[in-house]
Write a protein that holds these residues in place. Structure first.
Motif, PDB file in Angstrom:
ATOM      1  N   ASN A  12      -0.433  -3.551  -3.092  1.00 57.33           N
ATOM      2  CA  ASN A  12       0.050  -4.048  -4.382  1.00 57.33           C
ATOM      3  C   ASN A  12       1.563  -4.237  -4.432  1.00 57.33           C
ATOM      4  OD1 ASN A  12      -2.071  -4.412  -6.592  1.00 57.33           O
ATOM      5  ND2 ASN A  12      -2.747  -2.566  -5.500  1.00 57.33           N
ATOM      6  N   ILE A  13       2.218  -4.045  -3.298  1.00 54.96           N
ATOM      7  CA  ILE A  13       3.656  -4.339  -3.238  1.00 54.96           C
ATOM      8  C   ILE A  13       3.811  -5.756  -2.697  1.00 54.96           C
ATOM      9  CG2 ILE A  13       5.829  -3.722  -2.081  1.00 54.96           C
ATOM     10  CD1 ILE A  13       4.962  -0.815  -2.256  1.00 54.96           C
ATOM     11  N   ASP A  14       4.374  -6.653  -3.529  1.00 51.38           N
ATOM     12  CA  ASP A  14       4.422  -8.076  -3.154  1.00 51.38           C
ATOM     13  C   ASP A  14       5.441  -8.349  -2.060  1.00 51.38           C
ATOM     14  OD1 ASP A  14       2.571  -8.525  -5.128  1.00 51.38           O
ATOM     15  OD2 ASP A  14       4.108  -8.820  -6.680  1.00 51.38           O
ATOM     16  N   LEU A  18      10.009  -5.131   1.898  1.00 53.05           N
ATOM     17  CA  LEU A  18      10.019  -3.776   1.344  1.00 53.05           C
ATOM     18  C   LEU A  18       8.828  -2.974   1.884  1.00 53.05           C
ATOM     19  CD1 LEU A  18      10.988  -1.576  -0.582  1.00 53.05           C
ATOM     20  CD2 LEU A  18       9.797  -2.743  -2.444  1.00 53.05           C
ATOM     21  N   LYS A  19       7.664  -3.617   1.899  1.00 56.31           N
ATOM     22  CA  LYS A  19       6.446  -2.954   2.368  1.00 56.31           C
ATOM     23  C   LYS A  19       6.656  -2.326   3.749  1.00 56.31           C
ATOM     24  CE  LYS A  19       2.845  -5.474   1.199  1.00 56.31           C
ATOM     25  NZ  LYS A  19       1.611  -6.239   1.150  1.00 56.31           N
ATOM     26  N   ASN A 180      -2.464   3.479  -8.766  1.00 58.45           N
ATOM     27  CA  ASN A 180      -1.949   2.851  -7.549  1.00 58.45           C
ATOM     28  C   ASN A 180      -1.123   1.603  -7.877  1.00 58.45           C
ATOM     29  OD1 ASN A 180      -3.346   4.454  -5.382  1.00 58.45           O
ATOM     30  ND2 ASN A 180      -5.120   3.806  -6.600  1.00 58.45           N
ATOM     31  N   ILE A 181      -1.637   0.822  -8.833  1.00 59.93           N
ATOM     32  CA  ILE A 181      -0.955  -0.430  -9.191  1.00 59.93           C
ATOM     33  C   ILE A 181       0.387  -0.128  -9.865  1.00 59.93           C
ATOM     34  CG2 ILE A 181      -1.123  -2.474 -10.677  1.00 59.93           C
ATOM     35  CD1 ILE A 181      -4.161  -2.385 -10.167  1.00 59.93           C
ATOM     36  N   SER A 188       8.702  -1.118  -6.268  1.00 63.15           N
ATOM     37  CA  SER A 188       9.421  -2.393  -6.136  1.00 63.15           C
ATOM     38  C   SER A 188      10.557  -2.484  -7.146  1.00 63.15           C
ATOM     39  CB  SER A 188       8.509  -3.589  -6.398  1.00 63.15           C
ATOM     40  OG  SER A 188       7.398  -3.536  -5.582  1.00 63.15           O
ATOM     41  N   ASN A 189      10.262  -2.111  -8.372  1.00 63.67           N
ATOM     42  CA  ASN A 189      11.261  -2.268  -9.432  1.00 63.67           C
ATOM     43  C   ASN A 189      12.459  -1.339  -9.229  1.00 63.67           C
ATOM     44  OD1 ASN A 189      12.567  -2.315 -12.053  1.00 63.67           O
ATOM     45  ND2 ASN A 189      10.775  -3.459 -12.733  1.00 63.67           N
TER      46      ASN A 189
END
Ligand code: BTN
Length: 268
Positions: A12-14, A18-19, A180-181, A188-189
């Motif tokens: 769920n990390i776009d 970063l992932k 999780n979401i 991310s934020n």
């Protein structure tokens, strides 16, 4: 209940960059996600820890943080950077803004405010809190840990054990949430805002923060280790310091402290 799941969080990390920079640790049970990250080795990656339950969840000012199994978010992030004294207080303020933005993304925005420096409130009840810890090493090496606790699926209505001053997303919206979401969105934020803070400074966040100011124009008392002072809260300045109008008509700037509303004993 949907369990915490590392793969589900990462999916769920776009942001792919970063992932691949994340060391993610997910536990069934841990003493405290902040304490865990304190003990690991320094890394160029972003280290993350979350857990279904904390047995010694820690709040600000030495308090415990309510951390029952499977209900809420207990999340910590750790950065190891080369920086001289960074303004840790400012990071704690923008982490509060991240929570506000993520809540907005999942449809929770009505009556959500921030009580300086970073407590998230729903009406007059506390919904989330942030515990920031920093360790200064040699050669301007700085480790920063941001711990986020958000009440998600706990039911505080009719709760016998706790005072009636806590809120959860369940109580606000009458539905349950996939943690999780929310955790993916928070990672991310907060990462984006942290980079912006390092590169551009705090000023760009000040106006947004003021839109959510729970304390504005309220009579408050700020307590520090050595003293306490009363006044009217007048928002923050461009450095994130609280502006307090005192009885002799002076405005003083405060970097830290515990705020209580005058006349109330509520100490969340
Ligand atoms: C507060 O008192 O408002 C701060 C609460 C911070 C709680 C979080 S939960 C995840 C992380 N681990 C901890 O032990 N505390 C923080």
């Amino acid at each position: 209940m949907i369990s915490l799941n590392a793969e589900h969080i990462l999916n769920n990390i776009d942001d792919d960059n970063l992932k691949h920079k994340i060391n993610l640790n997910v536990f069934q049970e841990i003493d405290s996600t902040n304490s865990f990250l304190k003990k690991i080795d320094a890394s160029n990656n972003l280290s993350i820890c979350c857990a279904e339950q904390q047995t010694k969840g820690r709040g600000r000012h030495g308090r415990d943080w309510y951390s029952p199994y499977g209900e809420n978010i207990y999340l910590s992030l750790r950065w190891d950077i080369h920086r001289k004294n960074n303004n840790i207080e400012q990071l704690s303020i923008i982490a509060g803004l991240s929570i506000i933005e993520v809540l907005k993304e999942i449809g929770i925005s009505k009556d959500i405010t921030i009580k300086w420096p970073n407590d998230i409130y729903y009406q007059n009840k506390k919904l989330a809190g942030i515990l920031i810890e920093a360790v200064h090493g040699l050669n301007n090496f700085l480790t920063i840990i941001v711990g986020v606790g958000i009440n998600i699926n706990s039911n505080f209505e009719n709760s016998q054990n706790l005072e009636n001053n806590w809120a959860s997303l369940l109580n606000i919206s009458k539905r349950s949430f996939d943690r999780n979401i929310i955790i993916a969105k928070l990672i991310s934020n907060i990462q984006t805002k942290f980079m912006l803070l390092l590169n551009k400074g705090f000023e760009i966040f000040a106006d947004t923060w003021r839109d959510y100011d729970y304390l504005y124009n309220k009579n408050i008392t700020i307590t520090n280790v050595t003293s306490s002072i009363d006044g009217i809260s007048k928002g923050i300045n461009l450095c994130g310091e609280l502006q307090l109008l005192t009885s002799n008509n002076q405005t003083i700037s405060l970097k830290s402290g515990e705020v209580t509303l005058s006349g109330l004993t509520n100490k969340l």
